[in-house]
Design a protein around this motif. Structure first.
Motif, PDB file in Angstrom:
ATOM      1  N   ILE A 109      36.743  46.536  36.671  1.00 43.02           N
ATOM      2  CA  ILE A 109      36.195  45.520  37.950  1.00 43.02           C
ATOM      3  C   ILE A 109      36.820  44.199  37.659  1.00 43.02           C
ATOM      4  O   ILE A 109      37.255  43.659  38.708  1.00 43.02           O
ATOM      5  N   LEU A 110      36.803  43.841  36.303  1.00 42.42           N
ATOM      6  CA  LEU A 110      37.516  42.389  36.049  1.00 42.42           C
ATOM      7  C   LEU A 110      39.139  42.418  36.405  1.00 42.42           C
ATOM      8  O   LEU A 110      39.638  41.347  36.076  1.00 42.42           O
ATOM      9  N   ARG A 111      39.642  43.554  36.484  1.00 46.72           N
ATOM     10  CA  ARG A 111      41.114  43.945  36.501  1.00 46.72           C
ATOM     11  C   ARG A 111      41.541  43.458  35.140  1.00 46.72           C
ATOM     12  O   ARG A 111      42.955  42.954  35.259  1.00 46.72           O
ATOM     13  N   PHE A 112      41.302  43.823  34.157  1.00 49.90           N
ATOM     14  CA  PHE A 112      41.772  43.499  32.931  1.00 49.90           C
ATOM     15  C   PHE A 112      42.910  44.717  32.379  1.00 49.90           C
ATOM     16  O   PHE A 112      43.922  44.629  31.461  1.00 49.90           O
ATOM     17  N   PHE A 113      43.034  45.749  33.182  1.00 52.67           N
ATOM     18  CA  PHE A 113      43.827  46.698  33.039  1.00 52.67           C
ATOM     19  C   PHE A 113      44.285  47.356  34.575  1.00 52.67           C
ATOM     20  O   PHE A 113      43.634  47.204  35.356  1.00 52.67           O
ATOM     21  N   PRO A 114      45.590  47.736  34.654  1.00 49.13           N
ATOM     22  CA  PRO A 114      46.000  48.421  35.902  1.00 49.13           C
ATOM     23  C   PRO A 114      45.504  49.798  36.001  1.00 49.13           C
ATOM     24  O   PRO A 114      45.248  50.589  35.030  1.00 49.13           O
ATOM     25  N   LEU A 115      45.105  50.102  37.235  1.00 50.15           N
ATOM     26  CA  LEU A 115      44.759  51.633  37.588  1.00 50.15           C
ATOM     27  C   LEU A 115      45.679  52.493  37.321  1.00 50.15           C
ATOM     28  O   LEU A 115      46.901  51.934  37.870  1.00 50.15           O
ATOM     29  N   SER A 116      45.450  53.843  37.144  1.00 49.77           N
ATOM     30  CA  SER A 116      46.559  54.659  37.007  1.00 49.77           C
ATOM     31  C   SER A 116      46.650  55.258  38.786  1.00 49.77           C
ATOM     32  O   SER A 116      47.885  55.525  39.381  1.00 49.77           O
ATOM     33  N   LYS A 117      45.319  55.232  39.258  1.00 46.21           N
ATOM     34  CA  LYS A 117      45.250  55.881  40.677  1.00 46.21           C
ATOM     35  C   LYS A 117      44.202  55.173  41.436  1.00 46.21           C
ATOM     36  O   LYS A 117      43.148  54.886  40.495  1.00 46.21           O
ATOM     37  N   GLY A 118      43.919  55.243  42.711  1.00 43.90           N
ATOM     38  CA  GLY A 118      42.723  54.725  43.234  1.00 43.90           C
ATOM     39  C   GLY A 118      42.751  53.361  43.528  1.00 43.90           C
ATOM     40  O   GLY A 118      43.575  52.563  43.385  1.00 43.90           O
ATOM     41  N   LYS A 119      41.664  52.715  43.959  1.00 46.88           N
ATOM     42  CA  LYS A 119      41.605  51.490  44.163  1.00 46.88           C
ATOM     43  C   LYS A 119      39.981  51.153  44.138  1.00 46.88           C
ATOM     44  O   LYS A 119      38.946  51.822  44.143  1.00 46.88           O
ATOM     45  N   ILE A 120      39.761  49.678  43.963  1.00 48.70           N
ATOM     46  CA  ILE A 120      38.351  49.083  43.632  1.00 48.70           C
ATOM     47  C   ILE A 120      38.217  48.234  44.588  1.00 48.70           C
ATOM     48  O   ILE A 120      39.198  47.209  44.851  1.00 48.70           O
ATOM     49  N   LEU A 121      37.008  48.058  45.192  1.00 47.85           N
ATOM     50  CA  LEU A 121      36.999  47.127  46.465  1.00 47.85           C
ATOM     51  C   LEU A 121      35.539  46.436  46.181  1.00 47.85           C
ATOM     52  O   LEU A 121      34.796  46.785  45.725  1.00 47.85           O
ATOM     53  N   ILE A 122      35.772  45.227  46.369  1.00 51.22           N
ATOM     54  CA  ILE A 122      34.672  44.084  46.487  1.00 51.22           C
ATOM     55  C   ILE A 122      34.484  43.599  47.809  1.00 51.22           C
ATOM     56  O   ILE A 122      35.409  43.024  48.456  1.00 51.22           O
ATOM     57  N   ASP A 123      33.217  44.068  48.422  1.00 56.14           N
ATOM     58  CA  ASP A 123      33.016  43.789  49.931  1.00 56.14           C
ATOM     59  C   ASP A 123      34.281  43.942  50.719  1.00 56.14           C
ATOM     60  O   ASP A 123      34.566  43.284  51.569  1.00 56.14           O
ATOM     61  N   GLY A 124      34.783  45.147  50.603  1.00 58.87           N
ATOM     62  CA  GLY A 124      35.786  45.839  51.390  1.00 58.87           C
ATOM     63  C   GLY A 124      37.219  45.405  51.051  1.00 58.87           C
ATOM     64  O   GLY A 124      38.106  45.617  51.689  1.00 58.87           O
ATOM     65  N   GLN A 125      37.299  44.386  49.877  1.00 57.88           N
ATOM     66  CA  GLN A 125      38.622  43.758  49.680  1.00 57.88           C
ATOM     67  C   GLN A 125      38.946  44.589  48.325  1.00 57.88           C
ATOM     68  O   GLN A 125      38.352  44.369  47.364  1.00 57.88           O
ATOM     69  N   GLU A 126      40.421  45.254  48.350  1.00 58.49           N
ATOM     70  CA  GLU A 126      40.783  45.726  47.307  1.00 58.49           C
ATOM     71  C   GLU A 126      41.253  44.571  45.993  1.00 58.49           C
ATOM     72  O   GLU A 126      41.857  43.678  46.505  1.00 58.49           O
ATOM     73  N   ILE A 127      40.819  44.711  44.942  1.00 51.58           N
ATOM     74  CA  ILE A 127      40.964  43.798  44.108  1.00 51.58           C
ATOM     75  C   ILE A 127      42.387  43.439  43.470  1.00 51.58           C
ATOM     76  O   ILE A 127      42.665  42.587  42.989  1.00 51.58           O
ATOM     77  N   ALA A 128      43.157  44.480  44.030  1.00 53.63           N
ATOM     78  CA  ALA A 128      44.462  44.581  43.284  1.00 53.63           C
ATOM     79  C   ALA A 128      45.491  43.640  44.388  1.00 53.63           C
ATOM     80  O   ALA A 128      46.382  43.156  44.218  1.00 53.63           O
ATOM     81  N   ASP A 129      44.856  43.201  45.635  1.00 52.11           N
ATOM     82  CA  ASP A 129      45.449  42.646  46.545  1.00 52.11           C
ATOM     83  C   ASP A 129      44.827  41.244  46.603  1.00 52.11           C
ATOM     84  O   ASP A 129      45.023  40.261  47.526  1.00 52.11           O
ATOM     85  N   VAL A 130      43.933  40.577  45.821  1.00 56.36           N
ATOM     86  CA  VAL A 130      43.308  39.366  45.576  1.00 56.36           C
ATOM     87  C   VAL A 130      43.974  38.687  44.388  1.00 56.36           C
ATOM     88  O   VAL A 130      44.273  39.283  43.397  1.00 56.36           O
ATOM     89  N   THR A 131      43.631  37.427  44.400  1.00 56.19           N
ATOM     90  CA  THR A 131      44.107  36.755  43.119  1.00 56.19           C
ATOM     91  C   THR A 131      43.313  36.614  42.166  1.00 56.19           C
ATOM     92  O   THR A 131      42.041  37.091  42.453  1.00 56.19           O
ATOM     93  N   LEU A 132      43.891  37.022  40.693  1.00 57.44           N
ATOM     94  CA  LEU A 132      42.987  37.157  39.506  1.00 57.44           C
ATOM     95  C   LEU A 132      42.135  35.960  39.427  1.00 57.44           C
ATOM     96  O   LEU A 132      40.924  36.078  39.089  1.00 57.44           O
ATOM     97  N   LYS A 133      42.505  34.906  39.804  1.00 55.09           N
ATOM     98  CA  LYS A 133      41.586  33.533  39.729  1.00 55.09           C
ATOM     99  C   LYS A 133      40.196  33.658  40.690  1.00 55.09           C
ATOM    100  O   LYS A 133      39.182  33.467  40.261  1.00 55.09           O
ATOM    101  N   SER A 134      40.635  34.088  41.794  1.00 57.54           N
ATOM    102  CA  SER A 134      39.423  34.207  42.702  1.00 57.54           C
ATOM    103  C   SER A 134      38.592  35.406  42.415  1.00 57.54           C
ATOM    104  O   SER A 134      37.366  35.367  42.524  1.00 57.54           O
ATOM    105  N   LEU A 135      39.108  36.449  41.848  1.00 55.14           N
ATOM    106  CA  LEU A 135      38.389  37.696  41.250  1.00 55.14           C
ATOM    107  C   LEU A 135      37.373  37.348  40.229  1.00 55.14           C
ATOM    108  O   LEU A 135      36.301  37.538  40.302  1.00 55.14           O
TER     109      LEU A 135
END
Length: 552
Positions: A349-375
């Motif tokens: 959830i904190l994006r400390f490690f990259p996913l092998s597959k799939g996605k994690i969303l917070i309020d519909g926003q994929e965390i891989a597509d947002v800045t680490l600082k804002s996450l």
């Protein structure tokens, strides 16, 4: 100029007062040349004194900024002391390279060019001899310095590894003292020290071998060849005494300069070798970077969704096609044996490690597509083993929100029940806590971490064994503050003391990376499944470890 002066002295031996008219222009030219060289040298010195510190600072900060943006996995596999040593090596070796280039290498090149021009006007033969001599000299140096470069690269890498081992041992000095393993630690480090010594010795031996060959070359070429030729030409009247002195002093001076260059070139390549191994940290790819079009995460409800998430750590598969939904404002407890995947769940959830597959969303926003600082600004984590900086208590508490006021810091500290012990320090909130917070007890460090999370006031809260180091009385009071903090926040709690999770809205039971059960405390007990077994086997309120599992 020198041979003109000597020839004038010889010519006016019997009319010395009349010599000035002939001497004044060569003498004035010599004085002007000396002044020019001195002014140019001092100007270069002042420019370098300003430029080198700025260059070193820029290099140090660039390397530091690059390294610290790596993921936790990167630091799990490397020594912090080794990385720090490489940053130091790069800054110091760049200065060494610049200094060796500006003195003596670049001046030596200029001197050889001027010397060959002067000698051409004296006698073209000596100009040709000088050029050939320089070529042979530099060739001998380069032949050996390549090996010096290779050995120094390996030597620098080994030195960084050695320092990493030393720092690792010193950082864990408490365990060394506890088990009285001083001799063992020395024996552990000794093989690395021997390897470092061996590489250092080979590099230096190549330098000394090169110097021995240069000495032999000097003796045969300068003393026997050049000076013998001078004597022959003078005896046969083909050059004047002044020209003999001119050639002699020029060649002698150049021999001294080239000897210095012969020592500087190996040092230069040693610096290049060390700098190359230090620069290698810039070549390590960063596995967690913001995408060029990354947006800012905006949290309104705090809903978290794992959508077909798979994750592997090395050869170990932790999750396969995991599907989880955490509603906004919901309080979730994670339960399971050590190594079942609970910490991995929150690390993803904190994006400390990259996913092998799939996605994690917070309020519909994929965390891989947002800045680490804002996450990470939207998530407050209270870890089981808080890490504090060797800074003041105030700086540690407001680390997640540096703009906090004095009143806000004290209020958060009171809620975390650390204001009381902070007041007992002579310097209060300005007290420095020691490296990794060694001046504080485990419970005190944990309360500082809780105060830091309270002050951050993020919409998503994660507690990873947040009260495990606290006594029962303090835990009771802090639990009240934490329950207040959980209000209207999405909260994820990991605890081996299952009684602390009984009030959660929902529990997720992990087993070998899978969620095998979920529900409230009462509903899971009634199912008589894994959670019920864990609850019944608790001794003293904690879960036992399950053999074969290792935490991530």
């Amino acid at each position: 100029i020198l041979h003109l002066v000597i020839d004038i002295f010889t010519q006016y031996e019997t009319q010395r007062f009349a010599a000035w008219e002939a001497l004044k222009f060569p003498v004035m030219g010599a004085v002007a040349l000396v002044l020019y060289v001195e002014i140019a040298s001092r100007t270069m010195g002042f420019l370098l004194s300003k430029a080198i510190p700025k260059l070193q600072a820029d290099i140090r900060m660039t390397l530091f900024d690059h390294v610290q943006h790596h993921s936790p996995r990167y630091f799990n596999e490397r020594f912090a002391g080794s990385l720090a040593n490489k940053i130091t090596d790069m800054t110091t070796q760049v200065e060494m390279i610049i200094q060796q280039l500006f003195w003596p290498i670049i001046p030596a090149i200029a001197t050889c060019i001027l010397g060959s021009v002067f000698l051409w006007f004296v006698n073209p033969l000596f100009s040709v001899i000088l050029v050939g001599w320089v070529i042979i000299h530099v060739s001998i140096c380069l032949l050996f310095t390549r090996s010096v470069d290779a050995y120094e690269h390996r030597h620098g890498e080994m030195r960084s590894t050695l320092l990493g081992k030393i720092v690792d041992s010193l950082t864990n000095n408490f365990a060394v003292n506890l088990f009285y393993r001083f001799k063992y630690e020395k024996e552990m480090i000794l093989p690395y020290q021997k390897e470092e010594e061996n590489l250092n010795k080979k590099s230096r031996q190549y330098v000394e071998t090169m110097r021995s060959l240069l000495s032999l070359f000097y003796f045969s070429s300068v003393i026997l060849g050049i000076f013998g030729s001078l004597l022959y030409l003078w005896i046969h009247g083909q050059i004047t005494t002044g020209q003999v002195v001119q050639v002699f002093t020029t060649m002698w001076g150049l021999s001294m300069i080239l000897w210095t260059v012969g020592s500087a070139l190996p040092a230069l390549f040693q610096s290049f070798g060390t700098a190359k191994q230090a620069y290698s940290i810039m070549l390590d790819p960063q596995d967690l970077q913001d995408k060029p079009e990354a947006s800012e995460l905006k949290v309104t409800k705090g809903e978290i969704i794992f959508d077909q998430v798979s994750f592997r750590y090395g050869e170990k598969s932790l999750f396969e096609n995991k599907q989880v939904r955490i509603n906004g404002g919901e309080r979730i407890g994670l339960v399971g044996y050590t190594g079942a995947g609970k910490s991995t769940f929150i690390n993803l959830i904190l994006r400390f490690f990259p996913l092998s597959k799939g996605k994690i969303l917070i309020d519909g926003q994929e965390i891989a597509d947002v800045t680490l600082k804002s996450l990470r600004s939207q998530i407050a984590l209270i870890p089981q083993d808080p890490v504090l900086f060797h800074r003041t208590l105030k700086e540690n508490i407001c680390y997640g929100r540096p703009v906090s006021t004095e009143e806000e810091i004290i209020h958060a500290s009171k809620l975390a029940h650390c204001h009381e012990f902070i007041q007992n320090f002579p310097q209060g909130y300005q007290t420095k806590v020691g490296e990794r917070g060694t001046k504080l007890s485990g419970g005190e460090k944990q309360r500082i971490a809780i105060a830091r999370a309270i002050l951050k006031n993020a919409p998503i809260l994660i507690l990873d064994e947040a009260t495990s180091s606290l006594d029962s009385v303090t835990e009771h009071y802090i639990q009240e503050s934490l329950h207040m903090l959980m209000h209207n926040r999405t909260t994820i709690v990991i605890a081996h003391r299952l009684s602390t999770l009984s009030q959660m809205d929902r529990l997720l039971v992990f087993d070998q990376g899978k969620i095998v059960e979920e529900g409230t405390h009462e509903s899971l007990l009634s199912k008589r499944g894994l959670y019920s077994q864990l609850w019944n086997m608790q001794i003293g309120g904690f879960l036992p470890n399950k053999e074969g599992y290792e935490p991530l």
